[in-house]
Motif scaffolding. Structure first.
Motif, PDB file in Angstrom:
ATOM      1  N   LEU A   1      -0.250  -9.054  -6.928  1.00 38.59           N
ATOM      2  CA  LEU A   1      -1.411  -9.152  -7.809  1.00 38.59           C
ATOM      3  C   LEU A   1      -2.705  -9.145  -6.995  1.00 38.59           C
ATOM      4  CD1 LEU A   1      -0.053 -11.733 -10.391  1.00 38.59           C
ATOM      5  CD2 LEU A   1      -1.017  -9.516 -10.983  1.00 38.59           C
ATOM      6  N   SER A   2      -2.663  -8.567  -5.821  1.00 36.23           N
ATOM      7  CA  SER A   2      -3.853  -8.528  -4.974  1.00 36.23           C
ATOM      8  C   SER A   2      -4.917  -7.642  -5.617  1.00 36.23           C
ATOM      9  CB  SER A   2      -3.499  -8.006  -3.580  1.00 36.23           C
ATOM     10  OG  SER A   2      -2.972  -6.695  -3.659  1.00 36.23           O
ATOM     11  N   GLY A   3      -6.170  -7.922  -5.264  1.00 39.86           N
ATOM     12  CA  GLY A   3      -7.261  -7.092  -5.754  1.00 39.86           C
ATOM     13  C   GLY A   3      -7.516  -7.211  -7.234  1.00 39.86           C
ATOM     14  N   ASN A   4      -7.409  -8.425  -7.799  1.00 40.18           N
ATOM     15  CA  ASN A   4      -7.702  -8.662  -9.209  1.00 40.18           C
ATOM     16  C   ASN A   4      -8.817  -9.701  -9.328  1.00 40.18           C
ATOM     17  OD1 ASN A   4      -5.837  -7.206 -11.281  1.00 40.18           O
ATOM     18  ND2 ASN A   4      -4.500  -7.686  -9.557  1.00 40.18           N
ATOM     19  N   ASN A   5      -8.945 -10.320 -10.527  1.00 40.11           N
ATOM     20  CA  ASN A   5     -10.009 -11.301 -10.773  1.00 40.11           C
ATOM     21  C   ASN A   5      -9.446 -12.682 -11.065  1.00 40.11           C
ATOM     22  OD1 ASN A   5     -12.001  -9.310 -10.480  1.00 40.11           O
ATOM     23  ND2 ASN A   5     -11.857  -8.724 -12.635  1.00 40.11           N
TER      24      ASN A   5
END
Length: 809
Positions: free
Chosen positions: A655-659
């Motif tokens: 779930l890298s690069g999310n908010n």
């Protein structure tokens, strides 16, 4: 990264294709009966009441590596045969104990006293020592195997096992062998490979009856001269050590048949090597050889010579002396030519010359009538000579990575060929001669300039595997549709725009790869392939998926990444058999949402939705009970739904690069999760430094402690409110929190203090809001207090927050 693994077709080949592959593997073994080691391994009936002879012992125990080509050789360590480990019928007075992989943590002392044991197998356990073991109970032991345990040494008492003939302590952590091993005068086979031995074991020179010695994959840098006393040694494995030269002393072992020095640092061979008069197998791959001494060509009985990954520039014309040579591996050297008189090596069956600098084939190569496997990939070969037609025993041919412009029609006379690789050449026309090969089942011709498929391909009815990617094809030829046995077809990186309806004839097709073509609409004709299991139509310009896709009843892997979908194709949710779906949009139009119907794909094990603009994961995600891998990196996801914690089989999560700002406390319930990545998120709970280690246990511990702290802070806030709020503000607060004041509360107003009533009301509010976290309740309460103007209370709560933030957590 190919998350679908769609190019691995071996797992779903039909039984017919597997039988063809097995036939090729049988051919690859190159008439094993010629190998003297294999002849020793013929099964001999054991007479009850008699000891096993050395020949019989060798038959039970696989004393040498299969005599295969470089590509099928596998690991060369010598191991116990399965037959022997399962216990043979060794007669009435022989007893075998097999405790392989039983989780034993110590030597099984008690069982050894039950009967007279000759054959003891304790492989793949957790035994670290012989502590407490009386080896005097094992005086009759002939075979002892402790492969793959945790042994760090052998005890001096090993000398008591005077009848021992085979000792296998490979794949342990042994760094020293006791000198008492010299008393094992009857030992014939000794396996010490895959350990940490730095010095050659003293005492081995006394084992004059030793026939097989395996010291491969240790840390040896020196071989003593005393090794010459092993006059009966026939097989010696020293692969992957730190030897810088071939010790001269090895050249004086009169019975040596097989010598393995693969993976050392040997830069030259001594001229004394000519003394190995009966040597049949010499393995010197992955060394530093720059030349071969002329004396090596006096090894007249050599059958297998492996010299891949060295720095050889020249091969002497004296190679003609190798009249019994069957396998020659010269890949990854600096050779510019092969001497013509290699044609005198008439027994040669496997010749591999890949990754050199050759510009042409040696003349008279057509005289190698027994050649079955010929690979000359990644050289500078300009043409394939017409006389290749005389190699009529050939079954595998590899010419990939050269500058060949055409394939001679005469190749049709190589009637036994089953596999041809011609990738990345300069071939402009499909080689029609290959279409006449009635046994050809595997053809790879990727990376050429072919623009048209000839009608002749229709005659290749036996083809199972065909790759024509990275060519110049403008259409999906109808001639391909005649290949009714074809199971694997790769036409990626061409310029195909549509599929003919006759593709429905390809009833055996399991894997179809159409990646990176010119499709603007999904080819509905593909939906007629009812046996299709894998479809890759990624990197096209497709906007919609037709409802007919539901006809693909057996589809298991689907890659539709990098297309131009306006929305997630809800038609996919009909695919009940689908196990892996890739809809990542690295180069395509970004999706913003996923439908709730995604949960209908109950067999889904792998889902890749990365590189989109998805803001939330569907609430029903938890119904994907089979999900093992989820890649959702580079999106805009800001939270995980509660049902996410129901994915009990999930092992990999990116779930890298999310908010994401917070992870759910219950994430520890995902007990199967091993590979996690939350990088590049604005995480506060837990903070990013906690997640960088990518350890679920660390994250779960932090969240648990954070919950406990938040609960205590909430309780303190409740007390601050209860002790400081006025009656009027309490009434306003109840309205803002939707707290109903019951008649019971009103009746007790005169008897119960305001602070008690406030505390009771807040506890009831908390109980009624049990789906909210302590942090959410705190935020909701502070907003309500601000709205009613309870500023003094807010000041106290702010002070509490500042105090708790100052504490190290």
């Amino acid at each position: 990264m190919d998350t679908l693994g769609i190019h691995d077709d071996t797992a779903i080949l039909s039984s017919e294709s597997k039988s063809k592959i097995n036939e090729e593997q049988r051919k690859t073994q190159f008439s094993k009966g010629v190998d003297i080691h294999d002849s020793l391994q013929s099964t001999t009936e054991t007479t009850p009441g008699r000891s096993l002879s050395i020949t019989q012992m060798t038959a039970e125990y696989q004393a040498s590596v299969d005599f295969l080509s470089h590509e099928t050789l596998g690991e060369s360590s010598l191991q116990l045969s399965e037959e022997n480990q399962n216990g043979l019928d060794l007669g009435s007075d022989n007893f075998t104990v097999n405790l392989k992989a039983k989780g034993l943590q110590e030597f099984p002392k008690d069982i050894l006293k039950i009967k007279y044991i000759k054959y003891l197998y304790l492989d793949e356990n957790l035994i670290k020592s012989f502590e407490g073991t009386d080896l005097g109970d094992l005086l009759g032991l002939e075979i002892l195997s402790l492969q793959d345990n945790g042994l760090s040494s052998l005890p001096p008492e090993i000398q008591l096992l005077l009848n021992l003939r085979i000792l296998n302590v490979s794949h342990n952590q042994i760094s020293h062998i006791p000198k008492e091993i010299s008393h094992l005068e009857n030992i014939r086979q000794l396996f010490l490979n895959n350990n940490y031995i730095e010095n050659f074991p003293s005492g081995l020179e006394s084992l004059i009856n030793l026939e097989t010695l395996d010291l491969g994959k240790n840390k040896l840098s020196y071989i003593p001269d005393t090794l010459s006393s092993l006059k009966n040694l026939s097989t010696l494995n020293l692969e992957y050590n730190k030897l810088t030269m071939l010790p001269k002393i090895l050249c004086f072992l009169p019975k040596l048949i097989s010598l393995n020095l693969t993976g050392n640092l040997v830069s030259s061979l001594p001229k004394e090597i000519r003394g190995l008069k009966i040597l049949e197998k010499l393995l010197l791959d992955h060394n530093k050889l720059i030349f071969l001494p002329v004396e090596i060509f006096q090894l007249f009985k050599i059958q297998e010579l492996q010299l891949a990954d060295n720095k050889l520039e020249v091969i002497s014309h004296k190679i003609e002396n190798f009249r019994k040579l069957r396998i020659l591996m010269l890949d990854q050297n600096l050779l510019q030519e092969i001497p013509e008189n290699i044609s005198h090596c008439v027994m040669l069956e496997c010749l591999s010359l890949s990754d050199n600098k050759l510009t042409k084939l040696p003349k008279n190569i057509h005289k190698l009538k027994n050649l079955r496997k010929f690979h000359i990939n990644r050289n500078n070969i300009v043409r394939i000579p017409e006389d290749i037609a005389y190699l009529n025993n050939m079954f595998s041919l590899g010419f990939s990575g050269n500058i060949i412009t055409d394939v001679p029609i005469e190749i049709k006379n190589c009637r036994e060929i089953t596999k041809v690789e011609l990738d990345y050449n300069k071939i402009a026309y499909f080689p029609v001669g290959l279409c006449a090969l009635e046994h050809l089942y595997y053809l790879s011709i990727n990376g050429n300039y072919i623009s048209e498929i000839p009608v002749d391909i229709s005659f290749s009815k036996q083809l199972l595997h065909l790759e024509i990617k990275e060519n110049k094809l403008l259409i999906f030829s109808e001639h391909l549709c005649s290949l009714i046995k074809l199971q694997y077809l790769d036409l990626s990186k061409n310029q195909i725009r549509k599929i003919p309806s006759s593709i429905s004839k390809m009833i055996s097709l399991h894997i179809l790869i159409l990646r990176c073509n010119k499709f603007e609409t999904f080819p509905i004709e593909v939906c007629a392939l009812t046996n299709l299991q894998v479809l890759d139509i990624s990197e096209n310009q497709i906007q919609k998926i037709p409802s007919e896709i539901c006809n693909l009843k057996g589809i298991q892997k689907l890659n539709i990444s990098s297309n131009q979908f306006i929305y997630f194709p809800i038609e996919l949710c009909q695919l009940q058999s689908l196990e892996e779906l890739n809809i990542s949009q690295t180069n395509g139009r970004k999706l913003t949402r996923l439908p709730q119907e995604l949960s209908n794909m109950t067999q889904l094990k792998g889902l890749d939705i990365s590189n989109n603009a998805i803001r939330e994961i569907p609430r029903s995600i938890g119904e994907l009970r089979s999900l093992v891998s989820l890649n959702a990196y580079n999106n805009q996801i800001n939270s995980l739904p509660p049902s996410f914690l129901s994915l009990n089989k999930l092992q990999q999560l990116n779930l890298s690069g999310n908010n994401l700002t917070a992870l759910p406390t219950g994430i520890h319930n995902l007990s199967s999760l091993k590979d996690i990545n939350f990088d590049d998120n604005p995480l506060l709970r837990p903070p990013m430094e906690i997640c960088k280690g990518k350890q679920l246990y660390t994250i779960a511990c932090y969240l648990q402690r954070a919950d406990e702290r938040d609960e205590k802070i909430l309780e303190k806030i409740f007390k601050i409110v209860a002790n400081n709020i006025t009656e009027a503000n309490f009434q306003f607060l109840c309205q803002k929190l939707n707290l109903v004041i019951s008649e019971t509360d009103m009746s007790t107003k005169s008897t119960v203090s305001l602070s008690e009533r406030v505390q009771q009301a807040l506890d009831r509010w908390k109980m009624d809001s049990n789906n909210l976290s302590s942090t959410a309740l705190r935020d909701q309460l502070t907003r309500a207090l601000t709205m009613i103007g309870a500023y003094e209370i807010m000041d106290k709560i702010t002070a509490l927050k500042l105090f708790t933030c100052a504490l190290k957590f």
